[in-house]
Enzyme design. Structure first.
Site, PDB file in Angstrom:
ATOM      1  N   CYS A   1       0.865  -1.180   0.000  1.00  0.00           N
ATOM      2  CA  CYS A   1       0.000   0.000   0.000  1.00  0.00           C
ATOM      3  C   CYS A   1       0.898   1.224   0.000  1.00  0.00           C
ATOM      4  CB  CYS A   1      -0.872  -0.024   1.253  1.00  0.00           C
ATOM      5  SG  CYS A   1      -1.868   1.454   1.478  1.00  0.00           S
TER       6      CYS A   1
ATOM      7  N   CYS B   1      -0.941   3.909  -6.613  1.00  0.00           N
ATOM      8  CA  CYS B   1      -1.775   3.273  -5.577  1.00  0.00           C
ATOM      9  C   CYS B   1      -1.998   1.857  -6.070  1.00  0.00           C
ATOM     10  CB  CYS B   1      -3.105   4.017  -5.446  1.00  0.00           C
ATOM     11  SG  CYS B   1      -4.380   3.106  -4.530  1.00  0.00           S
TER      12      CYS B   1
HETATM   13  N1  DGL Z   1      -4.010   0.695  -2.049  1.00  0.00           N
HETATM   14  C1  DGL Z   1      -3.618   1.819  -1.266  1.00  0.00           C
HETATM   15  C2  DGL Z   1      -2.408   2.528  -1.844  1.00  0.00           C
HETATM   16  O1  DGL Z   1      -1.610   1.916  -2.520  1.00  0.00           O
HETATM   17  C3  DGL Z   1      -4.611   2.823  -0.773  1.00  0.00           C
HETATM   18  C4  DGL Z   1      -6.039   2.727  -1.015  1.00  0.00           C
HETATM   19  C5  DGL Z   1      -6.835   3.445   0.033  1.00  0.00           C
HETATM   20  O2  DGL Z   1      -7.099   4.656  -0.122  1.00  0.00           O
HETATM   21  O3  DGL Z   1      -7.157   2.801   1.015  1.00  0.00           O
HETATM   22  O4  DGL Z   1      -2.207   3.689  -1.618  1.00  0.00           O
END
Ligand code: DGL
Length: 259
Positions: free
Chosen positions: A72, A186
């Site tokens: 993430c 993301c």
């Molecule tokens: N998948 C996450 C990232 O790479 C974030 C998604 C979210 O906003 O929870 O930033």
């Protein structure tokens, strides 16, 4: 041997898990989607730090993970330095928007970056951007709501938000002044890459981070003498703080995984 822990706020980190599994098919993975507390992107550092600490502790206490991948960008930006300081012996890999590979690939030197508001506002991202901003022009686009729409499988909302955010970064193309490289900053966004590619045109390169992250995880485990016998068959265990069904169907759809 213990599994490798991987977590994200939701299904996004499955895009990283896909690359990890391809790189290390013999390894066991435990993947935690923090769907009961998602999304992270618009919630601020204190919240994301608390969630990250709680998840890391759970993966250590319940699964004795031998390494951790923070799949993430938002959690990495807010908390990777703290996790590293609190668990100095744990092999740890985070993800960050792939600005460096984008600079190497872009010819127009105009690069779009899609990420959460939290990632783009972080000190970690500011450092990365500052180090590279003389080498290309980065068009930074916070994508409020997009991870959530992908998480919910809301195709109409995904399409509308992809259109809104690509319109804001346009024009795309390979001529001077056009964005020719788009960083998916993301881990949810690779699951909208078909929609994004249709909007940008086929010539624009979309860049995600799964493969370099998987290679780095492998290097760390190798250096620690922690890689499993390559003849073993790895397993994946899926956990969620919200609905496990939603995670299982996303994994079945995107990873051909049945848990
Ligand atoms: N998948 C996450 C990232 O790479 C974030 C998604 C979210 O906003 O929870 O930033």
């Amino acid at each position: 041997m213990s599994p490798i822990g991987v977590f994200d706020s939701g299904v996004g980190g499955l895009s990283i898990l896909r690359a990890l599994r391809a790189e290390m098919p013999a390894e066991d993975f435990v993947y935690l989607a923090d769907t009961g507390f998602a999304p992270y992107g618009e919630r601020g550092d204190a919240y994301v730090i608390d969630r990250t600490r709680a998840i890391v502790q759970r993966l250590l206490d319940e699964y004795a993970v031998k390494a951790l991948v923070i799949a993430c960008n938002t959690a990495t930006a807010a908390a990777v330095h703290l996790v590293r300081a609190e668990h100095p012996d744990l092999p740890l890999v985070g993800v960050e928007p792939a600005l460096k590979p984008a600079v190497a690939l872009s010819r127009t030197r105009r690069i779009g970056v899609m990420a959460t508001r939290g990632t783009l506002a972080s000190a970690k991202f500011a450092g990365l951007h500052d180090a590279l901003k003389d080498r290309a022009e980065f068009v930074l686009q916070p994508c409020d709501g997009l991870a959530d729409a992908i998480q919910a499988g809301d195709a109409a909302q995904v399409a509308a938000l992809c259109k809104r955010y690509t319109d804001a970064m346009a024009p795309f193309g390979s001529r001077a002044g056009e964005v020719d490289t788009l960083v998916l900053g993301c881990t949810h966004y690779p699951f909208a890459s078909a929609e994004l590619q249709a909007l940008t045109g086929a010539d624009v390169r979309l860049i995600e981070t799964g493969e370099p992250v998987a290679r780095q995880a492998r290097r760390l485990l190798e250096a620690a003498g922690q890689l499993r016998d390559p003849a073993a068959t790895g397993r994946i265990e899926l956990l969620a703080t919200g609905s496990l069904d939603a995670l299982q169907s996303a994994a079945a759809r995107w990873l051909s995984l049945r848990a």
